[in-house]
Design a protein around this motif. Structure first.
Motif, short mmCIF file in Angstrom:
data_model
loop_
_atom_site.label_atom_id
_atom_site.label_comp_id
_atom_site.label_asym_id
_atom_site.label_seq_id
_atom_site.Cartn_x
_atom_site.Cartn_y
_atom_site.Cartn_z
N ILE A 16 23.24 -12.55 26.33
CA ILE A 16 22.71 -14.06 25.99
C ILE A 16 21.52 -14.10 24.97
CG2 ILE A 16 21.56 -16.05 26.88
CD1 ILE A 16 22.85 -14.97 29.64
N LYS A 17 20.70 -13.09 25.10
CA LYS A 17 19.49 -13.00 23.94
C LYS A 17 20.09 -12.57 22.43
CE LYS A 17 15.90 -11.60 27.11
NZ LYS A 17 14.70 -10.93 27.12
N ILE A 18 21.30 -12.25 22.52
CA ILE A 18 21.57 -12.10 20.95
C ILE A 18 21.75 -13.44 20.26
CG2 ILE A 18 24.05 -11.40 19.75
CD1 ILE A 18 24.47 -9.39 21.97
N ASN A 19 22.27 -14.48 21.24
CA ASN A 19 22.16 -15.99 20.59
C ASN A 19 21.02 -16.81 20.57
OD1 ASN A 19 25.05 -15.81 19.84
ND2 ASN A 19 25.52 -16.28 22.16
N TYR A 20 19.99 -16.08 21.53
CA TYR A 20 18.55 -16.78 21.83
C TYR A 20 17.66 -15.66 21.61
CZ TYR A 20 22.05 -20.36 23.40
OH TYR A 20 22.78 -21.30 23.34
#
Length: 136
Positions: A7-11
């Motif tokens: 998820i942190k890839i996008n955020y």
């Protein structure tokens, strides 16, 4: 199941955390956020000051359920300092809990802050409003 790091890839820079003070409450609150019912939260200003990296307006948060499973992503859209006794019916409704009334909000938050070890009618709170960005 999607992992927090995915998820942190996008955020980038998003924090992942649970709301509440028990796994049951964390799951209940995460579900209210996912359904779009809960769009606000608050915490004691005293606790906020002890956090190393305080949230900033515009920041993203990965909301976890009681089993630390990502449920959704939110974006912080406003923060303000308010005393417990000055919380409004409108803010209580945005918190999305119980019957959405100010009376319910006051009763449950008094209980929560008492368990946390510091409650007073004039205690300062950080009142946050957020928007649901993505259900994961």
């Amino acid at each position: 199941m999607i992992e927090i790091e995915e998820i942190k890839i996008n955020y980038p820079g998003a924090d992942a955390w649970q709301m509440g003070d028990s796994p049951e409450l964390a799951s209940e609150l995460a579900d209210l956020i996912k359904k779009g019912i809960k769009t606000a939260s608050c915490g004691s200003f005293a606790s906020f000051q002890q956090v190393e990296s305080a949230p900033k307006i515009g920041s993203y948060n990965i909301i976890l359920d009681g089993q630390n499973v990502p449920v959704c992503v939110t974006r912080l859209v406003s923060m303000r300092l308010v005393r417990f006794c000055d919380v409004t019916e409108a803010f209580a409704r945005k918190e999305g809990e119980g019957d959405l009334s100010l009376e319910y909000w006051q009763k449950e938050h008094k209980r929560f802050f008492t368990r946390e070890g510091h409650f007073s009618e004039d205690m300062e709170l950080i009142a946050e409003e957020f928007e649901l960005v993505e259900i994961v």
